[in-house]
Motif scaffolding. Structure first.
Motif, short mmCIF file in Angstrom:
data_model
loop_
_atom_site.label_atom_id
_atom_site.label_comp_id
_atom_site.label_asym_id
_atom_site.label_seq_id
_atom_site.Cartn_x
_atom_site.Cartn_y
_atom_site.Cartn_z
N HIS A 113 15.94 -46.91 -27.95
CA HIS A 113 15.55 -47.28 -26.59
C HIS A 113 16.56 -46.66 -25.61
O HIS A 113 17.76 -46.66 -25.89
CB HIS A 113 15.52 -48.81 -26.43
CG HIS A 113 14.90 -49.25 -25.14
ND1 HIS A 113 15.61 -49.30 -23.97
CD2 HIS A 113 13.63 -49.60 -24.84
CE1 HIS A 113 14.78 -49.69 -22.99
NE2 HIS A 113 13.57 -49.88 -23.51
N PRO A 114 16.07 -46.12 -24.47
CA PRO A 114 16.99 -45.42 -23.57
C PRO A 114 18.08 -46.30 -22.96
O PRO A 114 19.07 -45.78 -22.46
CB PRO A 114 16.07 -44.87 -22.48
CG PRO A 114 14.79 -45.63 -22.59
CD PRO A 114 14.67 -46.04 -24.03
N SER A 115 17.91 -47.62 -23.02
CA SER A 115 18.93 -48.48 -22.39
C SER A 115 19.99 -48.96 -23.38
O SER A 115 20.81 -49.80 -23.04
CB SER A 115 18.27 -49.69 -21.74
OG SER A 115 17.88 -50.60 -22.73
N PRO A 117 23.30 -49.48 -25.41
CA PRO A 117 24.71 -49.16 -25.13
C PRO A 117 25.10 -47.87 -25.84
O PRO A 117 24.63 -47.59 -26.94
CB PRO A 117 25.47 -50.36 -25.72
CG PRO A 117 24.47 -51.47 -25.82
CD PRO A 117 23.14 -50.82 -26.02
N ALA C 72 14.02 -54.98 -24.93
CA ALA C 72 14.22 -54.15 -23.74
C ALA C 72 12.94 -53.40 -23.41
O ALA C 72 12.17 -53.04 -24.30
CB ALA C 72 15.35 -53.15 -23.98
N GLY C 73 12.75 -53.16 -22.12
CA GLY C 73 11.55 -52.44 -21.67
C GLY C 73 11.94 -51.45 -20.58
O GLY C 73 12.47 -50.40 -20.86
N ALA C 74 11.68 -51.83 -19.34
CA ALA C 74 11.98 -50.97 -18.19
C ALA C 74 11.29 -49.62 -18.31
O ALA C 74 11.88 -48.58 -18.06
CB ALA C 74 13.49 -50.81 -18.03
N CYS C 76 9.90 -48.37 -21.16
CA CYS C 76 9.87 -47.86 -22.54
C CYS C 76 9.81 -49.06 -23.47
O CYS C 76 10.73 -49.89 -23.46
CB CYS C 76 11.11 -47.01 -22.79
SG CYS C 76 11.13 -46.21 -24.39
N TYR C 77 8.74 -49.16 -24.26
CA TYR C 77 8.48 -50.42 -24.97
C TYR C 77 8.34 -50.22 -26.48
O TYR C 77 7.81 -49.21 -26.94
CB TYR C 77 7.21 -51.07 -24.40
CG TYR C 77 7.37 -51.39 -22.94
CD1 TYR C 77 7.97 -52.57 -22.52
CD2 TYR C 77 7.00 -50.46 -21.97
CE1 TYR C 77 8.18 -52.84 -21.19
CE2 TYR C 77 7.19 -50.72 -20.62
CZ TYR C 77 7.79 -51.92 -20.23
OH TYR C 77 7.99 -52.17 -18.91
N ARG C 397 25.63 -57.81 -23.86
CA ARG C 397 24.72 -56.84 -24.48
C ARG C 397 25.41 -56.12 -25.64
O ARG C 397 24.82 -55.90 -26.69
CB ARG C 397 24.22 -55.83 -23.45
CG ARG C 397 23.25 -56.44 -22.44
CD ARG C 397 22.75 -55.38 -21.47
NE ARG C 397 21.72 -54.54 -22.06
CZ ARG C 397 21.81 -53.21 -22.19
NH1 ARG C 397 22.87 -52.56 -21.79
NH2 ARG C 397 20.80 -52.53 -22.73
N ASP C 398 26.69 -55.75 -25.43
CA ASP C 398 27.41 -55.08 -26.51
C ASP C 398 27.54 -55.99 -27.72
O ASP C 398 27.34 -55.56 -28.86
CB ASP C 398 28.82 -54.66 -26.03
CG ASP C 398 28.76 -53.47 -25.07
OD1 ASP C 398 27.70 -52.80 -25.00
OD2 ASP C 398 29.77 -53.23 -24.38
N MET C 401 24.26 -56.37 -29.44
CA MET C 401 23.91 -55.15 -30.18
C MET C 401 24.61 -55.15 -31.53
O MET C 401 24.02 -54.80 -32.55
CB MET C 401 24.27 -53.91 -29.36
CG MET C 401 24.00 -52.57 -30.04
SD MET C 401 22.33 -52.37 -30.73
CE MET C 401 21.36 -51.99 -29.30
N LEU C 406 18.87 -55.74 -29.10
CA LEU C 406 18.96 -55.03 -27.83
C LEU C 406 18.55 -56.05 -26.76
O LEU C 406 17.37 -56.36 -26.59
CB LEU C 406 18.06 -53.80 -27.82
CG LEU C 406 18.09 -52.98 -26.52
CD1 LEU C 406 19.51 -52.66 -26.08
CD2 LEU C 406 17.31 -51.68 -26.70
N GLY C 408 17.86 -56.93 -23.59
CA GLY C 408 17.39 -56.69 -22.23
C GLY C 408 18.03 -55.48 -21.57
O GLY C 408 18.82 -54.76 -22.17
N VAL C 409 17.61 -55.24 -20.33
CA VAL C 409 18.11 -54.12 -19.55
C VAL C 409 18.69 -54.69 -18.25
O VAL C 409 18.01 -55.43 -17.55
CB VAL C 409 16.97 -53.14 -19.20
CG1 VAL C 409 17.49 -51.97 -18.36
CG2 VAL C 409 16.30 -52.62 -20.47
#
Lengths: 498, 126, 442
Positions: A113-115, A117, C72-74, C76-77, C397-398, C401, C406, C408-409
């Protein structure tokens, strides 16, 4: 539709469309079932608030077998590099190595996914960084962005970089000079970047007229936009004079990199004095054209211009990790995400597969194959410029047309009956009845010879039976198409009442 | 091919004076060069024309040509039928294939256009 | 590896035909000062075994949707892609073909695009769709340019709730000076149609919005259409194509141009590219539509046949006056979308939209109940929603991960930084429960 289909012979194997996907299947058919819902369903108040569709979209209703049959049939009506020789000039239809197809589908690439880290995508960022470095080495232009989605998109990014640089230096400009042999994307891009196009004619030798260019260069010219080798397949011999003159006038020089396959390991646009170029990964670096895309058009620029590149670019930090960064004076984004990543993976795979020596061999063979074909064909057709060419050359059917009435279009269509894809036709515009031929390095000698023989036999048919050629093709899934009807009565979508 | 009562421009338009107004279209030569016409884009009634400036476009499948006004004036009427049947420009360029009816700003400009003899020698030299 | 088919012996024979002693002789047109007189400074070629190992090694340095849970999306799903999609896309007749300029041997690509165009029209409730563009963001920009041509105005209003990357692409294109993009601020999770109406001037070509927007909220498209039209401007709506399986499409609510990022219909995420730009408009605006179009017609025998049509709009014919400089479409991605929609059907698409939305509500409720997240506003939303986090968002988020999520954005808002979560039909209750528990315990 149904009435028209009645003209297709019964039981013909691959002869024309058999029907639209909307017209097959049973209304209740479907293929994929949604997952069982393991949470509470939406309640009716929520649904009402969201605003439900009044009418469901009329999508196909087919089973998986029907999908495979339908698209297999469509595939069989198509012609790709895997089906036969595809000498489309300026398109570099080389073989698409399969390891690239496998690589880009690895979960560790396809599932990113592009977001995420940066720490979780170090492999992807390293790949992008190394690809940038390889393109910089190949072009002699050290600033690289992988963002643009296609060549034309790269042109746009680069001209906006020029614009930003001129404005930052307090020297905004108005015009861009392009030769009359340029791809149509060049003038279209000039307009989209807020410039005016000034077109200069080519000289009788097929090269840009240096004196004319010099006479046009003034303090309002933002850039000179060239293709080198040009679309006649000729290297612009006076390129150093051209770039020097442009720089002296404060203009930048752009290279349409569509023809990079002629230069790998032999010459670098940066060393010729170009300030920027785009690279078509789907041409030079063997990624598939996909029936029209997705491609990828990275832009390489001088170190002076690197600060304006679109965001983001991949960088290696001091600690050796990789990240995406926005250059200090970036023009901004030209799209979402960091590039057509799946295409970047394929191009990177190709570059690593063949290596530095291999890339030099690519160019050497591409140029030799083009010259070989030109020699074999120069007695059959007129050659636009009969001298050593680079990776492609242009023939003309002018005298054939005078003698027989058979035009380039007819020759192209008749070639289809010989099982080869025709060359690019009627381009460049400066050559009448043009046939622009680019064999690429991956074709075996037998394919080159078969093509030469096919063209020779079409030329012979044009003498003996011109109507046969004018009526071609005969063996293709459909025959010559009524394009006038398509344009006068646009039918751009299926409707159930059809 | 080239009616005697019309005046012609170097951009291959014809002009037919009718009372205070003129009718404008493209010549047989132009339609033949263009090939099968698939679309005609014309200004709306009420718009003004400038001699030498583009006022519209004709398209074949793979080309676009601009139409240049031979005179100054105001568009009085437009041949709306060409929207649905642009092919009329091919089949009847001087009749049903007319394009604009214009009230000229300066009628003397029409007089400055080529006669049929001039036009025929112009295109045979072209 | 080597992909050149010609042998050394053949090469010598070819040189003899050409009349050149060496290959070097073919490059004499290059001025000596522009020649590269050294080997390329690139690694040597690799064997397939080594290269495959190398590529696997690089890919293994990434966390991915196969080993993480994606919220996460924004744009790209992480939707499910039916197996049949890639099996069709891998047919070499499709992916090794060029643009279908020779229609007699390109009916497969052409018919697939015609069918795709139809599907896009059906989803968006618009009259005409093009053969696709690079991605949603560039389709969005092209829509702005098209609106400027149609209205002969040069200013567009863009909602402050449009994805930042899309708005940035728009402003980059606007640096050409051809048009001006002015932002209408969005508060409370959406843009106010009244404020939009007040912001429209005589020079406003279009109002550009996204629904769902960058925070997942649905905008009041009908009211925005009235506002735009009232000011003589067009309304451009960026939609989520999966939601169009269930929710009222922009075409039915008054939009003039509808664009969308089509990745969620059969495209892998692939770090955000290639995407697929869906682009649809009304038939009266057809002549200003950018990009390729496929039409249905007949061949000389009267058989149905497909061909690229109305090409006079495009750069290879109209050159500096073209509607766009685009010279490609994302044909292979459009093919994938066509197959994907065949596999789902209208019912499957509606089911996926509904399941995704139901799961999104489950996750949202759970995250708010955890006490670590708050809702900044209450707005209708699809399967993506914004929350504020009580703590260091980037650190969260880190750390998530590292735990395989993942999370969210991050997305700015006038109400403070938010984190936008997307929940597709692929997510399970078990994954969501575990995520809520683990993020709550940070």
């Amino acid at each position: 539709m149904t009435e028209e289909l009645a003209h297709t012979p019964e039981g013909a194997p691959v002869r024309g469309p058999r029907g639209l996907v909307f017209e097959i299947g049973a209304p209740e058919s479907s293929c994929v079932l949604g997952p069982a819902l393991d949470v509470p369903d939406l309640d009716s108040a929520t649904l009402e608030e969201l605003g439900l569709r009044q009418r469901p979209p009329r999508l196909p209703h087919v089973s998986e077998l029907e999908i495979m049959r339908h698209y297999s049939h469509l595939a069989e009506m198509n012609f790709g590099v895997d089906n036969g020789f595809y000498p489309l000039g300026s398109c570099t239809m080389k073989y698409n190595p399969r390891i690239g197809e496998d690589a880009c589908r690895l979960e560790g690439f396809a599932g990113l996914h592009p977001s995420q880290p940066y720490s979780s995508v170090q492999g992807a960022l390293q790949l992008m960084f190394e690809l940038q470095e390889a393109l910089a080495e190949l072009t002699g232009l050290p600033g690289v962005t992988l963002q643009p989605a296609a060549g034309a998109h790269g042109e746009l990014a680069a001209l906006l970089v020029f614009r930003a640089a001129h404005i930052a230096e307090g020297d905004p400009r108005k015009r861009v000079i392009i030769p009359d042999t340029a791809h149509g994307t060049n003038p279209a891009t000039v307009t989209m970047c807020g410039y005016e196009t000034v077109t200069v004619p080519s000289g009788p030798d097929g090269l840009i007229d240096v004196d004319t260019v010099c006479s046009l260069l003034d303090d309002q010219v933002a850039a000179l936009m060239l293709t080198n080798p040009n679309t006649l397949g000729l290297f612009e011999k006076r390129i150093l004079e051209l770039t020097e003159a442009a720089h002296a006038a404060g203009a930048f020089v752009y290279c349409d990199g569509a023809n990079m396959n002629a230069l790998l390991g032999r010459s670098r646009p940066g060393d010729m004095g170009f300030d920027a170029l785009h690279v078509n990964l789907h041409k030079t670096f063997a990624t598939p054209h996909g029936g029209g895309g997705a491609g990828s058009g990275p832009v390489c620029v001088t170190s002076r211009l690197a600060t304006y590149l679109p965001a983001p670019v991949a960088v290696r930090r001091q600690d050796g990790t990789f990240a995406l960064e926005t250059p200090p004076d970036s023009i901004g984004r030209v799209r979402s995400a960091a590039g057509n990543f799946a295409v970047l993976v394929r191009a990177y795979t190709y570059i690593r597969a063949v290596g530095g020596d291999g890339l030099a061999e690519v160019t050497d063979q591409a140029v030799l194959s083009a010259n070989y074909l030109k020699e074999r064909l120069k007695d059959v057709f007129d050659v636009a410029q009969d001298r050593t060419c680079m990776h492609e050359f242009v023939l003309s059917s002018s005298s054939l047309k005078r003698r027989t009435g058979v035009r380039t279009l007819d020759v192209a269509k008749r070639l289809l009956d010989h099982g080869v894809h025709p060359p690019t036709v009627y381009f460049p515009l400066v050559v009448e009845e043009a046939l622009m031929i680019e064999p690429t390095e991956t074709e075996p000698l037998s394919a080159l010879d078969a093509f030469a023989e096919a063209l020779a036999s079409v030329a012979l048919e044009a003498q003996t039976d011109p109507d046969l050629v004018k009526g071609a093709p005969y063996t293709t899934p459909v025959r010559r198409i009524d394009e006038v009807r398509a344009a006068r009565e646009p039918d751009l979508r299926w409707r159930p009442s059809d | 091919m080239y009616p005697k009562d019309l005046r012609y421009s170097k951009e291959h338009e014809w002009v037919r004076p009718e009372g205070d107004e003129v009718v404008i279209g493209i010549t047989h030569f132009a339609q033949d060069q263009l090939g099968e016409i698939v679309f005609v884009d014309l200004p709306a009634a009420g718009e003004s024309l400038c001699a030498g400036a583009a006022f519209g476009e004709v398209e074949s499948v793979k080309s676009v040509s601009e139409l240049y006004s031979p005179i100054d004036g105001e568009v009085v009427a437009v041949n709306e039928a060409l929207t649905d049947t642009p092919e009329t420009v091919n089949s009847d360029p001087y009749g049903e294939g007319w394009m604009l009816r214009v009230r000229p700003g300066d009628a003397s400009l029409v007089e400055g256009l080529m006669t049929v003899e001039d036009y025929e020698s112009f295109i045979s030299g072209a | 590896m080597r992909f050149v088919s010609i042998t050394c012996e053949q090469r010598e024979a070819m040189l003899a035909v050409v009349g050149a002693k060496t290959v070097d002789a073919l490059f004499e047109d290059i001025p000596p000062a522009a020649r590269l007189e050294r080997p390329l400074d690139l690694p040597d070629g690799m064997s397939e075994i080594d290269l495959a190992r190398h590529m696997r090694g690089l890919s293994a340095r990434n966390r991915h949707a196969g080993d993480t849970v994606v919220f996460a999306g924004a744009g790209c799903y992480d939707h499910h892609i039916p197996s049949v999609v890639d099996h069709v896309v891998r047919r070499p007749e499709f992916f090794t073909a060029y643009t279908p300029y020779q229609p007699e041997v390109s009916q497969g690509t052409l018919q697939a695009i015609y069918e795709y165009q139809t599907m896009v029209c059906e989803l968006t409730a618009m009259d005409v769709a093009n053969a696709s563009m690079y991605d949603g963001a560039t389709a969005f920009v092209e829509a702005a340019l098209m609106a400027c041509r149609l209205t002969r105005r040069s200013r567009v209003l863009v909602a402050g709730s449009v994805l930042p990357e899309w708005a940035q692409a728009l402003s980059t294109y606007a640096s050409s000076g051809l048009f001006e993009a002015v932002t209408v601020p969005a508060r409370g999770g959406a843009v106010d149609p009244g404020l939009v109406r007040e912001s429209i001037t005589e020079d406003t070509a279009a109002v550009l919005v996204a629904s769902p927007n960058m925070w997942g909220s649905l905008e009041e498209v009908g009211a925005l259409a009235r506002a735009a039209h009232d000011g003589g401007a067009l309304l451009v709506v960026a939609a989520n194509p999966v939601l169009l399986g269930l929710l009222e499409p922009p075409g039915a609510l008054g939009a003039d141009i509808v664009v969308a990022e089509g990745q969620s219909l059969g495209g892998s995420m692939s770090f955000g590219g290639p995407g697929l730009g869906l682009f649809a408009c009304r038939s009266e605006h057809l002549r200003q539509l950018p990009g390729r179009l496929v039409g249905r017609t007949v061949d000389v025998d009267g058989s149905a046949a497909f061909v690229l049509t109305l090409s006079t709009r495009e750069q290879h014919i109209r050159r500096e006056k073209a509607t766009s400089n685009i010279c490609s479409n994302h044909a292979l991605n459009a093919l994938a979308t066509g197959v994907h929609l065949c596999a789902l059907g209208a019912r499957g698409l509606a089911d996926i939209a509904r399941a995704s939305m139901a799961k999104a509500r489950y996750l949202r409720d759970g995250l708010i109940a955890s006490g670590r997240f708050k809702a900044p506003w209450e707005h209708p939303f699809g399967y993506e929603f914004a929350l504020t986090f009580d703590g260091d968002l980037s650190g969260m988020r880190d750390r998530m991960m590292e735990r395989g999520y993942l999370a969210g954005v991050p997305m700015p808002s006038p109400e403070g930084e938010t984190v936008v979560f997307a929940v597709t039909e692929k997510r399970t209750r078990q994954e969501m429960d575990a995520f809520i528990r683990e993020v709550g315990a940070l």
